[in-house]
Design a protein around this motif. Sequence first.
Motif, PDB file in Angstrom:
ATOM      1  N   ILE A  82      81.772  49.475  44.089  1.00  0.00           N
ATOM      2  CA  ILE A  82      81.128  48.169  44.013  1.00  0.00           C
ATOM      3  C   ILE A  82      82.148  47.080  44.311  1.00  0.00           C
ATOM      4  O   ILE A  82      83.305  47.164  43.903  1.00  0.00           O
ATOM      5  N   ARG A  83      81.680  46.043  45.023  1.00  0.00           N
ATOM      6  CA  ARG A  83      82.488  44.839  45.190  1.00  0.00           C
ATOM      7  C   ARG A  83      81.563  43.637  45.205  1.00  0.00           C
ATOM      8  O   ARG A  83      80.361  43.764  45.415  1.00  0.00           O
ATOM      9  N   GLU A  84      82.141  42.460  44.970  1.00  0.00           N
ATOM     10  CA  GLU A  84      81.353  41.237  44.940  1.00  0.00           C
ATOM     11  C   GLU A  84      82.033  40.155  45.750  1.00  0.00           C
ATOM     12  O   GLU A  84      83.242  40.207  45.979  1.00  0.00           O
ATOM     13  N   LYS A  85      81.241  39.200  46.190  1.00  0.00           N
ATOM     14  CA  LYS A  85      81.771  38.068  46.951  1.00  0.00           C
ATOM     15  C   LYS A  85      81.743  36.855  46.044  1.00  0.00           C
ATOM     16  O   LYS A  85      80.679  36.361  45.673  1.00  0.00           O
ATOM     17  N   VAL A  86      82.930  36.402  45.660  1.00  0.00           N
ATOM     18  CA  VAL A  86      83.052  35.316  44.693  1.00  0.00           C
ATOM     19  C   VAL A  86      84.169  34.367  45.100  1.00  0.00           C
ATOM     20  O   VAL A  86      84.963  34.667  45.983  1.00  0.00           O
ATOM     21  N   GLY A  87      84.235  33.239  44.402  1.00  0.00           N
ATOM     22  CA  GLY A  87      85.312  32.288  44.594  1.00  0.00           C
ATOM     23  C   GLY A  87      84.897  31.100  45.445  1.00  0.00           C
ATOM     24  O   GLY A  87      83.771  31.005  45.910  1.00  0.00           O
ATOM     25  N   ASN A  88      85.840  30.192  45.611  1.00  0.00           N
ATOM     26  CA  ASN A  88      85.612  29.010  46.437  1.00  0.00           C
ATOM     27  C   ASN A  88      86.874  28.749  47.247  1.00  0.00           C
ATOM     28  O   ASN A  88      87.849  28.252  46.706  1.00  0.00           O
ATOM     29  N   PRO A  89      86.895  29.123  48.514  1.00  0.00           N
ATOM     30  CA  PRO A  89      85.795  29.687  49.291  1.00  0.00           C
ATOM     31  C   PRO A  89      85.527  31.145  48.880  1.00  0.00           C
ATOM     32  O   PRO A  89      86.429  31.855  48.456  1.00  0.00           O
ATOM     33  N   ALA A  90      84.281  31.552  49.029  1.00  0.00           N
ATOM     34  CA  ALA A  90      83.882  32.904  48.628  1.00  0.00           C
ATOM     35  C   ALA A  90      84.536  33.943  49.526  1.00  0.00           C
ATOM     36  O   ALA A  90      84.611  33.764  50.739  1.00  0.00           O
ATOM     37  N   LYS A  91      85.022  35.020  48.905  1.00  0.00           N
ATOM     38  CA  LYS A  91      85.573  36.144  49.666  1.00  0.00           C
ATOM     39  C   LYS A  91      85.274  37.424  48.907  1.00  0.00           C
ATOM     40  O   LYS A  91      85.047  37.411  47.698  1.00  0.00           O
ATOM     41  N   TRP A  92      85.268  38.535  49.641  1.00  0.00           N
ATOM     42  CA  TRP A  92      84.971  39.829  49.029  1.00  0.00           C
ATOM     43  C   TRP A  92      86.119  40.270  48.136  1.00  0.00           C
ATOM     44  O   TRP A  92      87.284  40.187  48.506  1.00  0.00           O
ATOM     45  N   SER A  93      85.773  40.743  46.942  1.00  0.00           N
ATOM     46  CA  SER A  93      86.766  41.290  46.020  1.00  0.00           C
ATOM     47  C   SER A  93      87.189  42.674  46.501  1.00  0.00           C
ATOM     48  O   SER A  93      86.627  43.221  47.447  1.00  0.00           O
ATOM     49  N   ARG A  94      88.168  43.249  45.815  1.00  0.00           N
ATOM     50  CA  ARG A  94      88.541  44.640  46.075  1.00  0.00           C
ATOM     51  C   ARG A  94      87.406  45.529  45.610  1.00  0.00           C
ATOM     52  O   ARG A  94      86.655  45.179  44.700  1.00  0.00           O
ATOM     53  N   TRP A  95      87.290  46.677  46.234  1.00  0.00           N
ATOM     54  CA  TRP A  95      86.307  47.662  45.790  1.00  0.00           C
ATOM     55  C   TRP A  95      86.765  48.252  44.472  1.00  0.00           C
ATOM     56  O   TRP A  95      87.951  48.538  44.281  1.00  0.00           O
ATOM     57  N   CYS A  96      85.835  48.457  43.551  1.00  0.00           N
ATOM     58  CA  CYS A  96      86.087  49.208  42.323  1.00  0.00           C
ATOM     59  C   CYS A  96      85.247  50.466  42.403  1.00  0.00           C
ATOM     60  O   CYS A  96      84.069  50.411  42.735  1.00  0.00           O
ATOM     61  N   LYS A  97      85.876  51.578  42.145  1.00  0.00           N
ATOM     62  CA  LYS A  97      85.190  52.862  42.246  1.00  0.00           C
ATOM     63  C   LYS A  97      84.958  53.418  40.857  1.00  0.00           C
ATOM     64  O   LYS A  97      85.856  53.438  40.028  1.00  0.00           O
ATOM     65  N   PHE A  98      83.726  53.866  40.601  1.00  0.00           N
ATOM     66  CA  PHE A  98      83.381  54.460  39.323  1.00  0.00           C
ATOM     67  C   PHE A  98      83.148  55.946  39.524  1.00  0.00           C
ATOM     68  O   PHE A  98      82.290  56.354  40.312  1.00  0.00           O
ATOM     69  N   THR A  99      83.929  56.747  38.839  1.00  0.00           N
ATOM     70  CA  THR A  99      83.815  58.207  38.931  1.00  0.00           C
ATOM     71  C   THR A  99      83.721  58.823  37.539  1.00  0.00           C
ATOM     72  O   THR A  99      84.108  59.958  37.343  1.00  0.00           O
ATOM     73  N   GLY A 100      83.249  58.051  36.596  1.00  0.00           N
ATOM     74  CA  GLY A 100      83.281  58.469  35.200  1.00  0.00           C
ATOM     75  C   GLY A 100      84.359  57.698  34.474  1.00  0.00           C
ATOM     76  O   GLY A 100      84.363  57.580  33.262  1.00  0.00           O
ATOM     77  N   LYS A 101      85.293  57.150  35.224  1.00  0.00           N
ATOM     78  CA  LYS A 101      86.288  56.233  34.708  1.00  0.00           C
ATOM     79  C   LYS A 101      86.487  55.154  35.768  1.00  0.00           C
ATOM     80  O   LYS A 101      86.277  55.394  36.963  1.00  0.00           O
TER      81      LYS A 101
END
Length: 105
Positions: A82-101
């Motif tokens: 999952i990643r999100e686009k946030v900030g001003n100016p908006a930009k894509w965050s780093r991907w976070c991977k969920f694998t049970g942790k």
Amino acid sequence: MIPLCKQEKESLKKLEQALIAKGKVPVDDLNLLEKTGIYYIDGTPPVNVPANTDCTWCQLIVVNNIPKLQIILKPSGQYIAIREKVGNPAKWSRWCKFTGKLENA
């Protein structure tokens, strides 16, 4: 049933729109994809997929809300990224991977 406030109704509407299948990812760079929907990635993945993950043959959910979200589902690889686009100016965050942790992708 508890009534929803206006903001919750708008968020629910956007989520419902995201649950419409749109077909194959229509761009070569995920940074350019903000149109709400469910897409699939087959074969060669586009640019800006999570590093060190196998993103061939997976599902991508895009929610154009605040924040904008991209969610990659890879059941056979047993992860969600999952990643999100946030900030001003908006930009894509780093991907976070969920694998049970939780870990950075």
